[in-house]
Design an enzyme around this catalytic site. Sequence first.
Site, PDB file in Angstrom:
ATOM      1  N   SER A 188       0.881  -1.180   0.000  1.00  0.00           N
ATOM      2  CA  SER A 188       0.000   0.000   0.000  1.00  0.00           C
ATOM      3  C   SER A 188       0.908   1.216   0.000  1.00  0.00           C
ATOM      4  CB  SER A 188      -0.846  -0.003   1.278  1.00  0.00           C
ATOM      5  OG  SER A 188      -1.454   1.254   1.497  1.00  0.00           O
TER       6      SER A 188
ATOM      7  N   TYR B  40      -1.943  -1.224  10.154  1.00  0.00           N
ATOM      8  CA  TYR B  40      -1.994  -1.325   8.685  1.00  0.00           C
ATOM      9  C   TYR B  40      -0.653  -0.899   8.099  1.00  0.00           C
ATOM     10  CZ  TYR B  40      -3.863  -0.892   3.946  1.00  0.00           C
ATOM     11  OH  TYR B  40      -4.092  -1.051   2.597  1.00  0.00           O
TER      12      TYR B  40
HETATM   13  P1  NAD Z   1     -11.770  -5.236  -0.322  1.00  0.00           P
HETATM   14  O1  NAD Z   1     -12.188  -5.219   1.112  1.00  0.00           O
HETATM   15  O2  NAD Z   1     -12.599  -4.513  -1.294  1.00  0.00           O
HETATM   16  O3  NAD Z   1     -11.513  -6.733  -0.801  1.00  0.00           O
HETATM   17  C1  NAD Z   1     -10.678  -7.560  -0.030  1.00  0.00           C
HETATM   18  C2  NAD Z   1     -11.073  -9.010  -0.176  1.00  0.00           C
HETATM   19  O4  NAD Z   1     -10.227  -9.776   0.690  1.00  0.00           O
HETATM   20  C3  NAD Z   1     -12.519  -9.291   0.249  1.00  0.00           C
HETATM   21  O5  NAD Z   1     -13.154 -10.083  -0.710  1.00  0.00           O
HETATM   22  C4  NAD Z   1     -12.365 -10.017   1.578  1.00  0.00           C
HETATM   23  O6  NAD Z   1     -13.408 -10.954   1.833  1.00  0.00           O
HETATM   24  C5  NAD Z   1     -11.026 -10.704   1.407  1.00  0.00           C
HETATM   25  N1  NAD Z   1     -10.410 -11.011   2.690  1.00  0.00           N
HETATM   26  C6  NAD Z   1     -10.327 -10.211   3.775  1.00  0.00           C
HETATM   27  N2  NAD Z   1      -9.747 -10.876   4.779  1.00  0.00           N
HETATM   28  C7  NAD Z   1      -9.460 -12.116   4.328  1.00  0.00           C
HETATM   29  C8  NAD Z   1      -8.866 -13.252   4.909  1.00  0.00           C
HETATM   30  N3  NAD Z   1      -8.465 -13.259   6.196  1.00  0.00           N
HETATM   31  N4  NAD Z   1      -8.715 -14.356   4.159  1.00  0.00           N
HETATM   32  C9  NAD Z   1      -9.133 -14.376   2.866  1.00  0.00           C
HETATM   33  N5  NAD Z   1      -9.715 -13.330   2.268  1.00  0.00           N
HETATM   34  C10 NAD Z   1      -9.877 -12.208   2.995  1.00  0.00           C
HETATM   35  O7  NAD Z   1     -10.293  -4.601  -0.323  1.00  0.00           O
HETATM   36  P2  NAD Z   1      -9.410  -4.064  -1.532  1.00  0.00           P
HETATM   37  O8  NAD Z   1      -9.482  -2.591  -1.507  1.00  0.00           O
HETATM   38  O9  NAD Z   1      -9.669  -4.795  -2.779  1.00  0.00           O
HETATM   39  O10 NAD Z   1      -7.987  -4.456  -0.952  1.00  0.00           O
HETATM   40  C11 NAD Z   1      -7.224  -5.549  -1.429  1.00  0.00           C
HETATM   41  C12 NAD Z   1      -5.811  -5.383  -0.943  1.00  0.00           C
HETATM   42  O11 NAD Z   1      -5.312  -4.140  -1.421  1.00  0.00           O
HETATM   43  C13 NAD Z   1      -5.657  -5.331   0.582  1.00  0.00           C
HETATM   44  O12 NAD Z   1      -4.463  -5.983   0.956  1.00  0.00           O
HETATM   45  C14 NAD Z   1      -5.562  -3.858   0.868  1.00  0.00           C
HETATM   46  O13 NAD Z   1      -4.874  -3.574   2.059  1.00  0.00           O
HETATM   47  C15 NAD Z   1      -4.800  -3.398  -0.342  1.00  0.00           C
HETATM   48  N6  NAD Z   1      -4.908  -1.976  -0.667  1.00  0.00           N
HETATM   49  C16 NAD Z   1      -6.065  -1.457  -1.132  1.00  0.00           C
HETATM   50  C17 NAD Z   1      -6.105  -0.117  -1.429  1.00  0.00           C
HETATM   51  C18 NAD Z   1      -7.329   0.531  -1.983  1.00  0.00           C
HETATM   52  O14 NAD Z   1      -7.299   1.748  -2.166  1.00  0.00           O
HETATM   53  N7  NAD Z   1      -8.395  -0.178  -2.262  1.00  0.00           N
HETATM   54  C19 NAD Z   1      -4.989   0.690  -1.231  1.00  0.00           C
HETATM   55  C20 NAD Z   1      -3.835   0.122  -0.762  1.00  0.00           C
HETATM   56  C21 NAD Z   1      -3.789  -1.229  -0.490  1.00  0.00           C
END
Ligand code: NAD
Length: 261
Positions: A146, A159
């Site tokens: 991230s 985080y």
């Molecule tokens: P989201 O919440 O939209 O989707 C995440 C998915 O991961 C969900 O389907 C959830 O059920 C699954 N999940 C959560 N915990 C889990 C577990 N213990 N085991 C298996 N599956 C699990 O989130 P996103 O925004 O798509 O984020 C995905 C990744 O990207 C994460 O690691 C997040 O930290 C990272 N991220 C996202 C952003 C953003 O702006 N969206 C920015 C930086 C980093």
Amino acid sequence: MSKRLEGKVIVITGAAMGLGQATAMEAAKEGAKLALVDLKEDALEQAKQELKAKYPDAEVLTVTADVSDEGAVKKYVDETVKAYGRIDGFYNNAGIEGKQALIPDYDVDMFKKVIDINLLGVYYGLRYVIPVMQKHNYGRIVNTASVGGIRGVINQVPYVASKHAVSGMTKNAALEFARSGIVTNAIAPGAILTPMVAGSFKQVNPEDPQKAEAEFAQGNPTKRLGKPEEVARVVVFLLSEDCSYVNGQTIAIDGGQSNTY
Ligand code: NAD
């Protein structure tokens, strides 16, 4: 033009929504055979149906697993190998934000939960996927860090700690396994409009999350948030054979926002 992931076996965690789902779609478009992993069984099935509706010929295995459970990680790796015989690419992506609070007020149980999923979940994935890739001397790994993995974010101490750790583990995997043909990188998305980020804006301003979103977008050089497909296209490059000499990097996908001070 040939498809960039034609016949490649790609495992994606957190595949039911957000960045994982968008990458599954993009990878299916590029010809991948998919193993989609998520904690939420119903949402995962829904994501599979949406994918099959668009790409009916795509091969898709789904495995319900909690990435913070080492046994469950071993199981999704074993099931993938049973179904496809190998793993070529791994998008080690599942993660959570946790509740927002300043350091002295942070709930310790929530801190541990974020670390269990974001740090240990990514580690377990590397631990079980890398030996499979080593067997055929080829692999592409993309860990989701991230911008919180390259700088601080107020109110999000576990985080930020976990995502710095993801960036660190990426460097280690890059050093330890490049000789086995395995290239490992991380991505550092900024604010990309997914269910997680929508939840984050609700935490910032419960009465008016859209106002929080608009204010955040103003701080970005592009004056907008990112779209999941904009991340997915970078991940597909990093999972492809085209990515052969980029190794151990944490690549910001944030419209340039991490360059501001
Ligand atoms: P989201 O919440 O939209 O989707 C995440 C998915 O991961 C969900 O389907 C959830 O059920 C699954 N999940 C959560 N915990 C889990 C577990 N213990 N085991 C298996 N599956 C699990 O989130 P996103 O925004 O798509 O984020 C995905 C990744 O990207 C994460 O690691 C997040 O930290 C990272 N991220 C996202 C952003 C953003 O702006 N969206 C920015 C930086 C980093």
